[in-house]
Design a protein around this motif. Structure first.
Motif, short mmCIF file in Angstrom:
data_model
loop_
_atom_site.label_atom_id
_atom_site.label_comp_id
_atom_site.label_asym_id
_atom_site.label_seq_id
_atom_site.Cartn_x
_atom_site.Cartn_y
_atom_site.Cartn_z
N PHE A 1 0.69 -1.20 -0.09
CA PHE A 1 0.01 -0.17 0.03
C PHE A 1 0.76 1.23 -0.02
O PHE A 1 0.84 2.16 -0.89
CB PHE A 1 -1.00 0.01 1.15
N GLY A 2 1.55 1.67 0.89
CA GLY A 2 2.73 2.60 1.22
C GLY A 2 2.70 3.41 2.42
O GLY A 2 2.31 2.68 3.48
N GLY A 3 3.15 4.72 2.39
CA GLY A 3 3.22 5.30 3.40
C GLY A 3 4.71 5.83 3.43
O GLY A 3 5.28 6.07 2.45
N ALA A 4 5.27 6.23 4.74
CA ALA A 4 6.48 6.82 4.77
C ALA A 4 7.60 5.74 5.05
O ALA A 4 7.33 4.70 5.71
CB ALA A 4 6.76 7.59 5.81
N GLY A 5 8.43 5.55 4.13
CA GLY A 5 9.65 4.43 4.11
C GLY A 5 11.06 5.14 3.97
O GLY A 5 11.11 6.15 3.40
N VAL A 6 11.83 4.38 4.32
CA VAL A 6 13.23 4.68 4.13
C VAL A 6 13.56 4.78 2.56
O VAL A 6 13.40 3.76 1.87
CB VAL A 6 14.30 3.63 5.10
N ASP A 7 14.25 5.82 2.31
CA ASP A 7 15.07 5.77 0.93
C ASP A 7 16.37 4.91 0.99
O ASP A 7 17.30 5.50 1.52
CB ASP A 7 15.11 7.37 0.54
N PHE A 8 16.36 3.68 0.45
CA PHE A 8 17.64 3.02 0.67
C PHE A 8 18.53 3.27 -0.27
O PHE A 8 19.71 3.19 0.03
CB PHE A 8 17.06 1.50 0.29
N HIS A 9 18.14 4.14 -1.35
CA HIS A 9 19.29 4.70 -2.11
C HIS A 9 20.03 5.66 -1.43
O HIS A 9 21.34 5.70 -1.43
CB HIS A 9 18.74 5.26 -3.53
N ALA A 10 19.26 6.65 -0.72
CA ALA A 10 20.09 7.72 0.11
C ALA A 10 20.87 6.90 1.25
O ALA A 10 21.89 7.37 1.66
CB ALA A 10 18.96 8.54 0.55
N MET A 11 20.21 6.01 1.88
CA MET A 11 20.77 5.07 3.02
C MET A 11 22.32 4.66 2.59
O MET A 11 23.13 4.56 3.27
CB MET A 11 19.81 4.24 3.62
N GLY A 12 22.15 4.00 1.34
CA GLY A 12 23.45 3.53 0.65
C GLY A 12 24.42 4.56 0.53
O GLY A 12 25.64 4.30 1.03
N TYR A 13 24.16 5.85 0.20
CA TYR A 13 25.04 6.95 0.19
C TYR A 13 25.72 7.49 1.41
O TYR A 13 26.81 7.48 1.57
CB TYR A 13 24.17 8.12 -0.53
N GLN A 14 24.66 7.27 2.47
CA GLN A 14 24.87 7.66 3.75
C GLN A 14 26.10 6.85 4.10
O GLN A 14 27.13 6.99 4.87
CB GLN A 14 23.75 7.60 4.66
N ALA A 15 25.80 5.41 4.01
CA ALA A 15 27.03 4.44 4.30
C ALA A 15 28.24 4.45 3.47
O ALA A 15 29.16 4.29 4.11
CB ALA A 15 26.32 2.99 4.09
N GLY A 16 28.03 4.86 2.14
CA GLY A 16 29.39 5.04 1.39
C GLY A 16 30.14 6.33 1.96
O GLY A 16 31.37 6.18 1.85
N LEU A 17 29.32 7.09 2.42
CA LEU A 17 30.37 8.52 3.10
C LEU A 17 31.14 7.79 4.40
O LEU A 17 32.28 8.23 4.51
CB LEU A 17 29.47 9.45 3.55
N LYS A 18 30.49 6.86 5.10
CA LYS A 18 31.05 6.24 6.14
C LYS A 18 32.21 5.51 5.99
O LYS A 18 33.33 5.35 6.38
CB LYS A 18 30.41 5.43 7.21
N ALA A 19 32.05 4.72 4.71
CA ALA A 19 33.18 3.62 4.11
C ALA A 19 34.20 4.39 3.58
O ALA A 19 35.53 4.10 3.92
CB ALA A 19 32.68 2.77 3.22
N ALA A 20 33.99 5.45 3.06
CA ALA A 20 34.98 6.41 2.37
C ALA A 20 35.94 7.00 3.73
O ALA A 20 37.00 7.20 3.71
CB ALA A 20 34.28 7.63 1.66
N ALA A 21 35.09 7.66 4.74
CA ALA A 21 35.72 8.30 5.94
C ALA A 21 36.90 7.09 6.36
O ALA A 21 38.01 7.29 7.06
CB ALA A 21 34.92 8.64 7.14
N ILE A 22 36.49 5.65 6.55
CA ILE A 22 37.17 4.81 6.96
C ILE A 22 38.64 4.57 6.15
O ILE A 22 39.84 4.25 6.51
CB ILE A 22 36.51 3.35 7.38
N ILE B 1 26.66 6.25 14.88
CA ILE B 1 25.58 5.48 14.05
C ILE B 1 24.56 6.70 13.84
O ILE B 1 24.04 7.39 14.78
CB ILE B 1 25.15 4.45 14.95
N ASP B 2 24.19 6.54 12.64
CA ASP B 2 23.08 7.43 12.20
C ASP B 2 21.70 6.96 11.98
O ASP B 2 21.68 5.96 11.49
CB ASP B 2 23.48 8.17 11.05
N ASP B 3 20.58 7.66 12.28
CA ASP B 3 19.52 7.19 11.48
C ASP B 3 19.41 7.62 9.97
O ASP B 3 20.07 8.32 9.53
CB ASP B 3 18.30 8.17 12.35
N ALA B 4 18.39 7.23 9.37
CA ALA B 4 18.18 7.40 7.85
C ALA B 4 17.91 8.83 7.82
O ALA B 4 17.17 9.50 8.68
CB ALA B 4 17.13 6.71 7.27
N ARG B 5 18.68 9.27 6.97
CA ARG B 5 18.34 10.93 6.73
C ARG B 5 17.08 11.32 5.76
O ARG B 5 16.85 12.43 5.78
CB ARG B 5 19.74 11.50 6.25
#
Length: 93
Positions: free
Chosen positions: A25-46, A57-61
């Motif tokens: 049906f739908g509603g408010a959901g996490v944008d997994f593409h944006a979450m992957g980008y967020q994780a990529g920023l952390k990987a780059a920092a490492i 540790i972040d919540d989804a932005r």
């Protein structure tokens, strides 16, 4: 997902909005593409030498408001126009 949508008479609010395209049906959901980008920023920092324990540790932005209109019609739910206009994605097929 299609079997669940076909046999369930209750609206389902998915964890991520990709499942709405698959028939929920739908509603408010996490944008997994944006979450992957967020994780990529952390990987780059490492990779640049940051200690993993120092990275918070972040919540989804980003969340998205997404609806599947055929599923809504199947459930007998009419989504108000102002909510549809505020939605990020509305699937019509």
């Amino acid at each position: 997902m299609q079997w669940t949508a076909k046999h369930s008479r209750k609206p389902s609010i998915p964890l991520n909005f990709s499942f709405v395209q698959l028939g929920l049906f739908g509603g408010a959901g996490v944008d997994f593409h944006a979450m992957g980008y967020q994780a990529g920023l952390k990987a780059a920092a490492i990779l640049q030498g940051e200690e993993p324990g120092n990275i918070p540790i972040d919540d989804a932005r980003r969340y998205a408001l997404v609806f599947n209109l055929p599923r809504a019609r199947n459930l007998g739910i009419e989504i108000p126009q102002d909510i549809l206009l505020a939605a990020d994605i509305v699937y019509t097929e």
